[in-house]
Design an enzyme around this catalytic site. Structure first.
Site, short mmCIF file in Angstrom:
data_model
loop_
_atom_site.label_atom_id
_atom_site.label_comp_id
_atom_site.label_asym_id
_atom_site.label_seq_id
_atom_site.Cartn_x
_atom_site.Cartn_y
_atom_site.Cartn_z
N GLY A 190 0.97 -1.17 0.08
CA GLY A 190 -0.02 -0.03 0.13
C GLY A 190 1.03 1.30 0.01
O GLY A 190 1.27 1.77 1.01
N PRO A 191 1.16 1.83 -1.35
CA PRO A 191 2.13 2.79 -1.27
C PRO A 191 1.73 4.29 -1.18
O PRO A 191 1.85 5.34 -1.74
CB PRO A 191 2.93 2.55 -2.44
CG PRO A 191 1.91 1.98 -3.37
CD PRO A 191 0.91 1.41 -2.67
N GLY A 192 0.40 4.42 -0.42
CA GLY A 192 -0.10 5.43 -0.21
C GLY A 192 0.72 6.31 0.86
O GLY A 192 2.10 6.05 1.13
N LYS A 238 -8.69 6.58 18.10
CA LYS A 238 -8.38 7.07 16.73
C LYS A 238 -9.35 7.13 15.80
O LYS A 238 -9.39 8.14 15.18
CB LYS A 238 -7.35 6.16 16.14
CG LYS A 238 -6.90 6.49 14.84
CD LYS A 238 -5.93 7.81 14.71
CE LYS A 238 -5.56 8.33 13.30
NZ LYS A 238 -5.17 7.39 12.32
N ASN A 296 -11.65 14.26 9.67
CA ASN A 296 -11.70 13.72 8.27
C ASN A 296 -12.87 14.23 7.43
O ASN A 296 -12.64 14.81 6.37
CB ASN A 296 -11.44 12.28 8.00
CG ASN A 296 -9.67 11.83 8.68
OD1 ASN A 296 -9.27 12.49 9.20
ND2 ASN A 296 -9.36 10.72 8.24
O1 KPL Z 1 -5.22 10.05 10.65
C1 KPL Z 1 -5.26 11.17 9.90
C2 KPL Z 1 -5.76 11.04 8.53
O2 KPL Z 1 -5.39 11.94 8.00
O3 KPL Z 1 -6.41 10.31 8.39
C3 KPL Z 1 -4.99 12.24 10.74
C4 KPL Z 1 -4.44 11.99 12.01
C5 KPL Z 1 -6.21 13.13 10.81
C6 KPL Z 1 -4.16 13.27 10.27
O4 KPL Z 1 -4.28 13.95 9.18
#
Ligand code: KPL
Length: 315
Positions: free
Chosen positions: A28-30, A203, A211
């Site tokens: 997964g090269p993101g 998280k 997001n």
């Molecule tokens: O996990 C992240 C993401 O971008 O998916 C954060 C912690 C919000 C950092 O942008």
């Protein structure tokens, strides 16, 4: 201690790491895969694997603005290297994880330890139960985005975060500790934890508060501190607090507001992963992030107008 060779599938506790360093594959090269690859390559041999051939050289821009350029061995899911890895990191999006594992099954030894880096909470449970080897889950707040302009293949490390790693049932503590040491030595601060399930829910709250809003309004994380976005973040957090309490998820040490605003502050300059997906016209992780939260809310009869609106608005 640096990370070493294969771990037997049936040694969840008390397993000792042997001493010969072997390679780690990152599928997964993101942004997360690239940040991980560029850091780990300072310590151990790394291969970056994608559906298509990943860039042969990558530039990492650090949060301090320094640039590091490095050649990285790459492969595709159809042209895997002949020597199997010591560790397999899966850094695909949540919705691509199971297809990637299906493509790898039978082509890497079944006992290979697998580390899952997905946002949300879904594939972690499924793959922990179905992959024959040890499965650890990692959760990171490192801020990073891909910058693939024609003249450079790059990843921008926009803000330092922290990574935690562990098994959903608290198994394989030595493996988790060994990997945490390797990541930390490579410059990605990491801690092995025995409550990764709780950390993944924490998280999830961070991702749900940041997001979908930054993706919808096409802003960097730090802009959430400004009106009117601040009020929107707070509306989401107040729904999250009720859901988390109903699910019995312990409040983080700084409280839910402290947790979310702390990450916003630390990644203020970042374009969050969901914004990157929207800008690139890719599917987002909204189902993986908002799905488990809205499902939990329904189970407990909690109304979630702010989360529902965001889910409806995010592709
Ligand atoms: O996990 C992240 C993401 O971008 O998916 C954060 C912690 C919000 C950092 O942008």
């Amino acid at each position: 201690m640096s990370l070493t060779t294969n771990y037997p599938a049936h040694a969840p506790h008390g397993h000792q790491a042997p001493s010969e360093p072997l390679s780690q594959w990152i599928v997964g090269p993101g942004a997360v895969g690239r940040i991980l690859a560029m850091h780990l390559a300072r310590q151990v041999p790394v291969t970056l694997i994608g559906r298509r051939e990943p860039p042969a050289r990558l530039t990492l821009t650090t949060p301090e603005g320094e640039r590091e350029r490095r050649a990285l061995p790459g492969a595709t899911l159809l042209t895997l290297p002949p020597t199997p890895p010591a560790i397999l990191h899966l850094t695909t999006k949540a919705h691509g994880a199971e297809a990637a594992i299906a493509a790898l099954t039978g082509r890497v030894p079944a006992a290979t330890p697998l580390v899952l880096w997905q946002n949300g909470f879904g594939v972690q449970e499924t793959l922990t139960r179905s992959w024959p080897g040890p499965v650890l889950c990692a959760s990171t707040t490192e801020g990073a985005f891909v910058d693939d302009t024609p003249e450079q293949q790059a990843v921008v490390h926009a803000g330092h975060g922290r990574t935690v790693i562990g098994h959903l049932d608290g198994a394989y503590p030595e493996l988790a500790g060994s990997l945490a040491n390797t990541f930390s030595a490579a410059g990605l601060a990491c801690e092995a934890v025995d409550n990764i399930r709780v950390r993944l829910w924490h998280k999830l709250a961070v991702n749900a508060a940041i997001n979908p809003l930054v993706a919808r309004f096409r802003i960097r994380n730090g802009q959430l501190r400004d009106r009117p976005f601040r009020l929107m973040v707070e509306a989401v957090i107040s729904e999250l607090v009720t859901i988390m309490a109903a699910e019995g998820i312990p409040t983080p040490p700084d409280g839910w507001l402290g947790l979310v605003w702390g990450v916003v502050e630390a990644t203020a300059n970042n374009r969050a992963s969901m914004l990157q997906d929207v800008l690139a016209g890719r599917p987002t992780e909204s189902d993986a992030i908002l799905g488990p939260l809205c499902a939990a809310a329904r189970r407990h009869g909690i109304a979630t107008p702010a989360l529902d609106t965001l889910w409806a608005a995010t592709p």
